[in-house]
Each structure stands twice: as C-alpha cells, then as structure tokens.
Design a protein around this motif. Structure first.
Motif, PDB file in Angstrom:
ATOM      1  N   ALA A 298       4.658 -15.589  75.022  1.00 58.56           N
ATOM      2  CA  ALA A 298       4.168 -15.261  73.685  1.00 58.56           C
ATOM      3  C   ALA A 298       4.167 -13.769  73.406  1.00 58.56           C
ATOM      4  O   ALA A 298       4.548 -13.331  72.314  1.00 58.56           O
ATOM      5  CB  ALA A 298       2.762 -15.835  73.505  1.00 58.56           C
ATOM      6  N   HIS A 299       3.765 -12.958  74.380  1.00 60.47           N
ATOM      7  CA  HIS A 299       3.517 -11.539  74.114  1.00 60.47           C
ATOM      8  C   HIS A 299       4.666 -10.619  74.522  1.00 60.47           C
ATOM      9  O   HIS A 299       4.786  -9.519  73.975  1.00 60.47           O
ATOM     10  CB  HIS A 299       2.245 -11.095  74.835  1.00 60.47           C
ATOM     11  N   VAL A 300       5.483 -11.016  75.480  1.00 59.13           N
ATOM     12  CA  VAL A 300       6.536 -10.130  75.990  1.00 59.13           C
ATOM     13  C   VAL A 300       7.919 -10.660  75.635  1.00 59.13           C
ATOM     14  O   VAL A 300       8.738  -9.954  75.054  1.00 59.13           O
ATOM     15  CB  VAL A 300       6.392  -9.933  77.517  1.00 59.13           C
TER      16      VAL A 300
ATOM     17  N   GLY B 243      -5.010  -7.033  76.816  1.00 54.29           N
ATOM     18  CA  GLY B 243      -4.023  -7.842  76.127  1.00 54.29           C
ATOM     19  C   GLY B 243      -4.343  -9.319  76.082  1.00 54.29           C
ATOM     20  O   GLY B 243      -3.638 -10.088  75.434  1.00 54.29           O
TER      21      GLY B 243
ATOM     22  N   ALA C 182       1.167  -7.417  82.298  1.00 49.21           N
ATOM     23  CA  ALA C 182      -0.162  -6.915  81.939  1.00 49.21           C
ATOM     24  C   ALA C 182      -0.733  -6.211  83.152  1.00 49.21           C
ATOM     25  O   ALA C 182      -0.404  -6.552  84.294  1.00 49.21           O
ATOM     26  CB  ALA C 182      -1.080  -8.064  81.513  1.00 49.21           C
TER      27      ALA C 182
ATOM     28  N   GLU D  76      -7.376 -16.753  75.349  1.00 52.97           N
ATOM     29  CA  GLU D  76      -6.390 -16.732  76.430  1.00 52.97           C
ATOM     30  C   GLU D  76      -7.060 -16.629  77.793  1.00 52.97           C
ATOM     31  O   GLU D  76      -6.581 -17.231  78.769  1.00 52.97           O
ATOM     32  CB  GLU D  76      -5.420 -15.571  76.205  1.00 52.97           C
TER      33      GLU D  76
ATOM     34  N   SER E  76      -6.805 -12.221  74.829  1.00 54.30           N
ATOM     35  CA  SER E  76      -7.914 -12.590  73.956  1.00 54.30           C
ATOM     36  C   SER E  76      -8.907 -13.454  74.732  1.00 54.30           C
ATOM     37  O   SER E  76      -8.622 -13.913  75.848  1.00 54.30           O
ATOM     38  CB  SER E  76      -7.394 -13.361  72.746  1.00 54.30           C
TER      39      SER E  76
ATOM     40  N   TRP F 258       1.465 -16.726  78.509  1.00 55.77           N
ATOM     41  CA  TRP F 258       1.097 -15.419  77.951  1.00 55.77           C
ATOM     42  C   TRP F 258       2.330 -14.527  77.871  1.00 55.77           C
ATOM     43  O   TRP F 258       2.545 -13.835  76.874  1.00 55.77           O
ATOM     44  CB  TRP F 258       0.026 -14.756  78.817  1.00 55.77           C
ATOM     45  N   GLN F 259       3.156 -14.552  78.905  1.00 60.69           N
ATOM     46  CA  GLN F 259       4.368 -13.737  78.930  1.00 60.69           C
ATOM     47  C   GLN F 259       5.344 -14.188  77.850  1.00 60.69           C
ATOM     48  O   GLN F 259       5.972 -13.362  77.163  1.00 60.69           O
ATOM     49  CB  GLN F 259       5.023 -13.835  80.313  1.00 60.69           C
TER      50      GLN F 259
ATOM     51  N   LYS G 168       8.528 -13.163  73.598  1.00 65.73           N
ATOM     52  CA  LYS G 168       8.549 -13.542  72.178  1.00 65.73           C
ATOM     53  C   LYS G 168       9.404 -14.792  71.947  1.00 65.73           C
ATOM     54  O   LYS G 168      10.293 -14.813  71.101  1.00 65.73           O
ATOM     55  CB  LYS G 168       9.095 -12.398  71.305  1.00 65.73           C
TER      56      LYS G 168
END
Length: 498
Positions: free
Chosen positions: A222-224, A167, A258, A172, A169, A219-220, A226
């Motif tokens: 952005a990805h979880v 998860g 993750a 990241e 990139s 990261w959290q 939102k």
C-alpha cells in the motif's frame, strides 16, 4: 511535570474512531509506557559516549550528568541490565520530566527533535500494545512457535524506540502488530523470472509458469509499491513484524521500508545473492557447536530489482524440536516464569555461552539477541539446545577459520573481519548485554548467573576478555542521535563479572 501529548493524542484520536472500546485501557497504560521508555532512554544517557556529556558523577541519591552547555541532568542510579520501568522521573536543572519525548526536546542537542518524535511514538505504541493485552491469558504453554512470539508486547528490552512504528496508523498497528495477534494476508505478486534475482530453491507453489511469485507485506504494497494484490496468503506475524509464519509452511521475511527501532527493514540485493551460500556455510559452525545449537536454513530468496520488493523463505525453528519439546525466542522467556529460578538462569547462561564461545573460537560471531536466538525447552522446561536464525548479521573471521582448515566462502565484505574487538563486540553485545541480560532482568541476577555459568567453561582468550573487559553494547541512543554516522556505534557497560 512536562508532557509531550502529540503522539499520545494522535493515537487516542485514531483509536476513538477505529477501536473506541480500547481507548480507556490505552489511556490507563500511558504512564507505565512513559516510564518503560524513559528507563531505556536513561540507560543510553548514562552509558553511551554522547559528545555533549562532559562527565558523569555517581552519588548516594543517583547519577548526575554534566552537559557541555553547563546544565545538569539527574536521575536514579542506573542498572544497565534492568528491564523493568524503574525510572519514573529525571531532573534537568530544576525541572522534572516523566516524559522521554519532552525531555529530549528540552535537551535541545543535535538531532534531538527527530529523536523526540520517535520517542513519543514509542510511548504511544507501547501503551497501545499493552492495552490490547487486557483479558488475554498467558497461562500455559502455547503449542505453536508463533504464539510464543506474539506474547512479546514491549519490544526490544533496552532500545528507547522499542515500539516506534513510523508510517503505521493505529488501524495498521492493530492489523499487523504481532502483539495484537492478527492474521495477516500477504500479497502474492507474479514477476517475470528474467526480472528477478533468485537464489536457493524457490518453491513450486510460489511460481506461475515462467513467473516468480513474490510475497509482499500489505503495508509495503500500500505505502511503497503502490499496488493492489489480487492473490493473498495468510500468515501469523512474528516478533519481527515483517516476518510471518505460514501455516504448514516456511517463515517468510518480507521487505518493509519502515524504520523499526534503528533500521529500515528492507532486504538488500547482496543479502539475497549471498543467502544460499551463507545457508550452506552455516552447517559448518552448527556442526562445531556439538549439538548445542542449530541454524535455520534459508530455503530461497528473491528480489525484483529492489530492496523494497524482495522476500526470504526460512526454515521454521520448530524443525529442530523433538516430541514434547517447545521452541521459543529468548525474548519470550520472561513470559514463562522460568528465569525467576537462579539455577535455571545459570543453566541457560551456561548453554548459551558454551555454544556462542565455541563458534567464536571457530571464527563465527553470532548476532545472538533475543529475537535471533531461540531456545528448545524440554517438557519440564529445562533448556536443552539453541536455534539461531537470520544469518545476515553474523561476522566471520577468515584467520580463525583457517586455523581449523576452513575457507570462507564468497560472502558480503561487511560480514568478513579478523578484528577481534569487532568479533567479540558482535557476540558479547548481543548475547550477554542483550539476550542474557534481558532474560535475567537485573544486574544482580545477571551477575549471579554468569558467575555460575563460566566456572566450567574452557579458558580461552575470548572468555578471558569477557571476564575482564567492559561489556560492549550497541549505543542505541547515540545511534538515533547520529543519523549521519552509518553502521553500529558502541558503548561500554560495567562488567558483571569484574
């Protein structure tokens, strides 16, 4: 040779866009990363109780595994305590493999496809981590604890998915991975107090009137979650990646949904609820250690109704260092050069075993691996005392504590057991097969250090078990191939003291 180019090529393609100057170095690091991950994988294949391995046979030229489908897998004689990349090729029937992902793909055992993907990402991420070290000096001793933590490049010394970051990139990884030494900006999210579970003393600077301000990893966010965080506070990522050292402030452990190595790194609501009680309880075993070991206190914990949206504030380990002393994770000792001395290694092993066995005799088994266990060094580099952090994975024995007149507080049920095998597994598997083995770097060095260290230790039943029984270790390869089985699974290693 067989190759699994997918993850390696994906990282190369991304790197060509976000950091093209790093691409040649990344490609040069790939063979070494494959060997490092293959060595970790071979440890698991050689020792984990894998249901499709019917027998193992040692020979002069190495180890042969006989598989349930009639095939044979052959590799070098395994050293379960080696940390170097000593396995460069293994052979499945007549085919040679230097790529752990391709090997697991062709083994074609249950759940091997998903495990192979993780291995491919572990190789690629390790090569990226190593590539980012070019030109970075590691001479001298850092002044800050976070600088020590960022020296650890390869991750877990024995886990085959030591660098897998699904998860993430390439951009990241470069922005958040501690080995790349970034400054990470945590988001600050205000939440109404009535929507939060808060324990301990949540600090004033993380409150906004009637609202609790939760630190969130970017990261959290952005990805979880939102969401965009308007306010931020910068910190230095530690070796745990999701934990950051705030300048002049506490260490902040954030939720990160993750899977890193074996676990999804969120923060459970029961652990938030128990954090203050557990922190207070930790003063008891610390006092029993006779000044040899300190336990960092949990200052506060909060969750906004979900393990995905929580944070824990911890006391920095440097709190327990005196003038001129330095505190570093045991995993960082290999960067100091100190473990090369047999006398130094034996002294460190004696310190760690004395403290660990005292607490085990009391009734507290530590998860004392190289990340949770830190050592305080004198200005001359001598091991003086230990610091233990992250209490969530300890095990506590009511029966043993009762013999010392201590009552177990209200802790999560998973932390409480009188099973002596479980208690010893917890300590021996993390401390001896983990922290001490990782510091020693080989079975021969570990044996020499342990033989010296145990001579003067009190002859307790726990020490007798450590000297006579196979050494437990988490079956990390089996666990990644058994996603349907919750919790830890165990393997037995040859006892270096036998």
């Amino acid at each position: 040779m067989h190759r699994s180019p997918t993850a390696e090529a994906e990282v190369a393609d991304e790197l060509a866009v976000v950091r093209p100057g790093l691409l040649p170095r990344y490609e040069a690091e790939l063979p070494g990363a494959r060997a490092a991950v293959l060595s970790r994988l071979w440890r698991g294949l050689a020792h984990d109780p894998l249901p499709w391995v019917t027998r193992r046979e040692q020979g002069r030229d190495g180890l042969t595994l006989y598989l349930s489908d009639g095939r044979r897998l052959h590799g070098p004689r395994p050293d379960p305590y080696a940390t170097g990349a000593y396995v460069t090729v293994v052979r499945l029937e007549e085919a040679e493999y230097d790529d752990p992902a391709r090997l697991v793909t062709d083994l074609a055992v249950p759940h091997s496809a998903s495990f192979a993907v993780e291995l491919g990402h572990s190789v690629a991420s390790m090569a990226l981590s190593r590539a980012g070290q070019e030109g970075r000096a590691t001479d001298g001793w850092p002044e800050s604890g976070w600088e020590w933590e960022q020296r650890i490049v390869d991750g877990h010394p024995f886990h085959p998915t030591c660098r897998s970051r699904p998860g993430f990139s390439v951009a990241e990884q470069l922005a958040y991975g501690p080995e790349h030494r970034p400054l990470v900006e945590l988001g600050l999210v205000p939440v109404r107090a009535q929507e939060c579970l808060v324990t301990g003393a949540w600090p004033r600077e993380l409150r906004d009137g009637e609202r609790v301000v939760l630190p969130v990893h970017p990261w959290q966010a952005a990805h979880v979650l939102k969401r965009v965080c308007e306010e931020r506070r910068a910190g230095h990522p530690l070796m745990a990646l999701r934990t950051l050292a705030l300048p002049g402030g506490p260490h902040v452990k954030t939720s990160l949904s993750a899977r890193l190595t074996s676990s999804v790194r969120d923060i459970s609501l029961p652990s938030v609820a128990a954090s203050a009680v557990l922190s207070d309880f930790a003063e008891t075993p610390a006092a029993h250690a006779g000044g040899l070991l300190h336990m960092t206190r949990t200052l506060g914990a909060a969750a906004a109704g979900s393990p995905d949206f929580a944070a824990v504030l911890r006391e920095p380990p440097e709190t327990y260092a005196g003038g001129g002393e330095r505190v570093l994770p045991v995993a960082a000792l290999a960067t100091t050069g100190l473990p090369r001395s047999p006398a130094w290694l034996a002294g460190f092993a004696r310190l760690a075993l004395t403290a660990g066995l005292r607490l085990l005799e009391l009734g507290v088994a530590l998860e004392a691996h190289g990340q949770n266990l830190l050592v305080i060094l004198s200005p001359a580099g001598d091991p003086l005392r230990l610091v233990y952090r992250d209490l969530a994975d300890i095990r506590v024995s009511p029966a043993r504590l009762a013999r010392h007149g201590i009552t177990v507080p209200d802790l999560p049920a998973r932390m409480v057991t009188d099973d002596e095998r479980a208690l010893r597994r917890k300590l021996f598997g993390s401390l001896v097969a983990g922290a001490l083995a990782g510091t020693a770097g080989s079975g021969a060095a570990l044996t020499e250090a342990l033989e010296t260290a145990v001579r003067d230790l009190p002859r307790t039943p726990d020490l007798a078990a450590l000297r006579a029984e196979p050494l437990p270790t988490k079956a990390l390869t089996l666990m990644r191939l058994s996603p349907q089985a919750p919790g830890d699974q165990w393997a037995e290693l040859p006892n270096p003291l036998a």
